[in-house]
Design a protein around this motif. Structure first.
Motif, short mmCIF file in Angstrom:
data_model
loop_
_atom_site.label_atom_id
_atom_site.label_comp_id
_atom_site.label_asym_id
_atom_site.label_seq_id
_atom_site.Cartn_x
_atom_site.Cartn_y
_atom_site.Cartn_z
N GLY A 44 0.79 -1.23 0.00
CA GLY A 44 0.00 0.00 0.00
C GLY A 44 0.81 1.27 0.00
O GLY A 44 0.26 2.35 0.23
N THR A 45 2.11 1.20 -0.23
CA THR A 45 2.93 2.41 -0.20
C THR A 45 3.63 2.65 -1.54
O THR A 45 4.72 3.20 -1.58
N ASN A 51 8.65 0.37 -2.66
CA ASN A 51 7.91 -0.85 -2.42
C ASN A 51 8.57 -2.11 -2.95
O ASN A 51 9.56 -2.55 -2.40
#
Length: 88
Positions: A44-45, A51
């Motif tokens: 989610g980043t 990531n």
């Protein structure tokens, strides 16, 4: 307080401790095995952090290829600590 331990000693100690628990499954994270200091895989980043694009590297930032993992001295020392703890 004088720190007379190395990070590698602490990581090996945590893994040795895990071998003396009733856990049926234990593992060594690749990041611990080679000394990677950057966080890996933050779900989610994707806009804030690279990531899934962070290559595995050792404590000096030198990339470690998966083909070369079992030749890495830190991994071999950690695996030996785990083997020794498992046998005791």
């Amino acid at each position: 307080m004088i720190e007379d331990w190395e990070e590698e000693d602490l990581v090996a100690g945590v893994h040795r401790l895990a071998m003396h628990t009733p856990a049926l499954l234990t593992a060594v994270a690749l990041t611990d095995a080679v000394g990677e200091r950057r966080s890996q895989n933050h779900p989610g980043t994707h806009t804030e952090y690279p990531n899934w694009q962070v290559p595995l590297a050792d404590a000096n930032g030198v990339p470690v290829l998966l083909d070369d993992m079992f030749d890495h001295p830190r991994l071999n020392r950690l695996l030996e600590a785990v083997r020794t703890a498992r046998q005791s």
